[in-house]
Design an enzyme around this catalytic site. Structure first.
Site, short mmCIF file in Angstrom:
data_model
loop_
_atom_site.label_atom_id
_atom_site.label_comp_id
_atom_site.label_asym_id
_atom_site.label_seq_id
_atom_site.Cartn_x
_atom_site.Cartn_y
_atom_site.Cartn_z
N GLY A 238 0.76 -1.25 0.00
CA GLY A 238 0.00 0.00 0.00
C GLY A 238 0.78 1.29 0.00
N PRO A 273 4.72 -4.93 -0.58
CG PRO A 273 6.91 -4.13 -0.74
CD PRO A 273 6.07 -5.15 -0.04
NE ARG A 311 -2.88 3.22 -11.17
CZ ARG A 311 -2.76 4.39 -10.59
NH1 ARG A 311 -2.10 5.36 -11.20
NH2 ARG A 311 -3.27 4.63 -9.41
CE1 TYR A 315 -8.70 2.05 -9.55
CE2 TYR A 315 -6.70 2.16 -10.87
CZ TYR A 315 -7.64 1.42 -10.16
OH TYR A 315 -7.50 0.06 -10.09
CB CYS A 342 -15.22 4.25 -29.99
SG CYS A 342 -14.37 3.88 -31.50
CD GLU A 343 -15.66 3.31 -23.34
OE1 GLU A 343 -15.88 3.96 -22.31
OE2 GLU A 343 -15.69 2.08 -23.39
N1 LLP Z 1 -1.33 -7.02 -0.74
C1 LLP Z 1 -2.64 -7.17 -1.04
C2 LLP Z 1 -3.42 -8.18 -0.31
C3 LLP Z 1 -3.23 -6.36 -2.02
O1 LLP Z 1 -4.51 -6.52 -2.30
C4 LLP Z 1 -2.44 -5.41 -2.71
C5 LLP Z 1 -3.03 -4.56 -3.75
C6 LLP Z 1 -1.08 -5.30 -2.37
C7 LLP Z 1 -0.55 -6.12 -1.37
C8 LLP Z 1 -0.15 -4.34 -3.05
O2 LLP Z 1 -0.51 -3.02 -2.84
P1 LLP Z 1 0.45 -1.85 -3.37
O3 LLP Z 1 1.72 -1.90 -2.54
O4 LLP Z 1 0.70 -2.07 -4.81
O5 LLP Z 1 -0.34 -0.60 -3.13
N2 LLP Z 1 -5.10 -1.25 -9.61
C9 LLP Z 1 -4.95 -0.27 -8.56
C10 LLP Z 1 -4.27 -0.85 -7.34
C11 LLP Z 1 -4.99 -2.04 -6.77
C12 LLP Z 1 -4.30 -2.62 -5.56
C13 LLP Z 1 -4.93 -3.90 -5.16
N3 LLP Z 1 -4.28 -4.58 -4.07
C14 LLP Z 1 -4.19 0.94 -9.10
O6 LLP Z 1 -3.83 0.93 -10.29
O7 LLP Z 1 -4.01 1.93 -8.40
#
Ligand code: LLP
Length: 414
Positions: A238, A273, A311, A315, A342-343
């Site tokens: 995260g 991460p 993205r 988002y 086409c959007e």
């Molecule tokens: N662990 C779990 C259980 C997760 O669900 C995720 C991400 C991570 C770790 C890794 O999180 P990170 O360090 O990458 O923030 N598609 C979205 C992000 C979706 C994240 C889903 N889970 C975007 O493009 O912002």
């Protein structure tokens, strides 16, 4: 973005000209920096001497070359499917360093994970706990488990990528978790190893992480009082990156905030991460197809689109868009950078000041995470190429999909 820098107005990656790469590989094309991935992973690894395991979240970028780069550094992996597990094994990752997350693990996925001997299942419900116990019984093994607890903390991020609040589908309510641990302790084919959480993605402050870990440490105490001793605490992933105005903590700042809570030394810290390891190490190179004016608005139409990089559309994410070849004297204009789909939602960036003409190349920055993995064939557009740059050389680590490959498995009724 330290790995993508201008030399004499030309964008380079790991000592190579991006223009040379895209002339050979064509566009659209994701380019990853081996050095960038390595540095980001090490910045987590070097941030603490507390016993830890970094389980890179495979979903962020699952190209085998990326996974292999991390496996060679000694990384573990956080997976959410059998497909990701197979990728980790194909990339020479160590199954004993794999944690398996996700709310809907299926029997065949659980069985395969048990057979290859993963480190731990992050269990998200009672039903899943019982299913894992049943499959482990069938295979005559003990399944290592942690419960993924929902600490009910607001990560202060985009709602689609916030996962640690009460009303989200993820994890187990903290109070119910105590009962479920007691139930797990009675199951013959599971071995309780730890506790886990993941509260969301693209977090830009340490406070929610600290609050979540504090809740987990409180639960660990309660469990110890009931005779259930844990070996690890998994704080999830995260940590955000600096896309635009955000100022996320560095891995160092993040780790020291966590370690201020005095995690007992017998508890290994697991981190998951994804974005913070690969986002900055990738660009999406694209070619300007044409410039178009509509009323007062100027559009720069490029050959990549929302199917290649979702993205911004999904988002409303902001990514810097820069020229591969700077033209310091050229006149600039304010453009919306859009793809051919086409959007109206098909845009890469809005109101960007650039000096561009048809045939120029642009780089959409910080697209190493959640880029190629979220791409699709929408509008029957083949998937982009992926390239890795390392030590003044580059390799196509996934060639562009051909038009024929795109529908090769489809058939007519007759
Ligand atoms: N662990 C779990 C259980 C997760 O669900 C995720 C991400 C991570 C770790 C890794 O999180 P990170 O360090 O990458 O923030 N598609 C979205 C992000 C979706 C994240 C889903 N889970 C975007 O493009 O912002």
């Amino acid at each position: 973005m330290n790995d993508f820098i201008y030399h004499n107005h030309e964008l380079t990656v790991d000592g190579l000209s991006v223009k040379d790469i895209v002339r050979q590989c064509q566009t659209p094309c994701f380019i990853y920096s081996h050095a960038g991935i390595t540095r980001a992973w090490r910045s987590f690894d070097n941030a603490t001497t507390h016993p830890h395991l970094i389980c890179y979240a495979v979903k962020a970028n699952s190209n085998l070359a990326v996974l292999n780069t991390l496996a060679e550094l000694g990384s573990g992996f956080d997976i959410v499917s059998q497909g990701e597990l197979m990728r980790v094994l194909a990339a020479k990752g160590d199954p004993r360093k794999v944690v398996f997350s996700g709310v809907g693990k299926q029997s065949d996925e659980i069985a395969m994970a048990l057979k290859v001997g993963i480190n731990c299942f992050n269990v998200e419900s009672e039903a899943e706990l019982l299913l894992i116990n049943q499959i482990a019984n069938h295979l005559n093994v003990q399944a290592p488990i942690a419960l993924r607890v929902n600490p009910d903390v607001d990560p202060i991020s985009h709602p689609y990528i916030s996962t640690g609040q009460k009303e989200s589908k993820f994890g187990i309510d903290a109070q119910e978790a105590i009962n479920l641990y007691q139930q797990a302790a009675t199951l013959k084919h599971v071995k309780i190893k730890g506790i886990a959480c993941h509260i969301g993605s693209q977090l830009t402050t340490t406070a929610p992480f600290v609050e979540a870990l504090q809740r987990l440490l409180g639960l660990i105490d309660q469990l110890e009082n009931k005779g259930i001793k844990l070996e690890h605490v998994d704080v999830g992933g995260g940590l955000g990156v600096h896309y635009h105005h955000q100022k996320p903590p560095t891995p160092n700042e993040y780790m020291s905030a966590l370690l201020k809570l005095n995690i007992p030394s017998h508890l290994k810290l697991i981190l998951e991460p994804g974005r913070a390891i690969v986002a900055n190490a990738g660009i999406l190179a694209t070619k300007v197809l044409l410039i178009k004016q509509s009323g007062n608005k100027h559009f720069c139409v490029v050959d990549c689109a929302m199917n290649d990089y979702l993205r911004p559309t999904l988002y409303d994410a902001w990514h810097n868009i820069i020229p591969v070849q700077q033209q310091p004297q050229a006149l600039t204009q304010i453009y919306d950078i859009v793809g051919p789909i086409c959007e109206s939602g098909d845009f890469l960036g809005k109101s960007r000041e650039l000096a561009v003409k048809a045939g120029d190349y642009l780089a959409v920055c910080q697209t190493g995470a959640y880029g190629f993995v979220m791409s699709s064939n929408y509008n029957s557009r083949p998937k982009a190429a992926e390239v890795m740059a390392k030590d003044n050389a580059f390799k196509i680590v996934r060639p562009r999909e051909t038009l024929e490959e795109m529908f090769a498995k489809e058939s007519l009724w007759t």
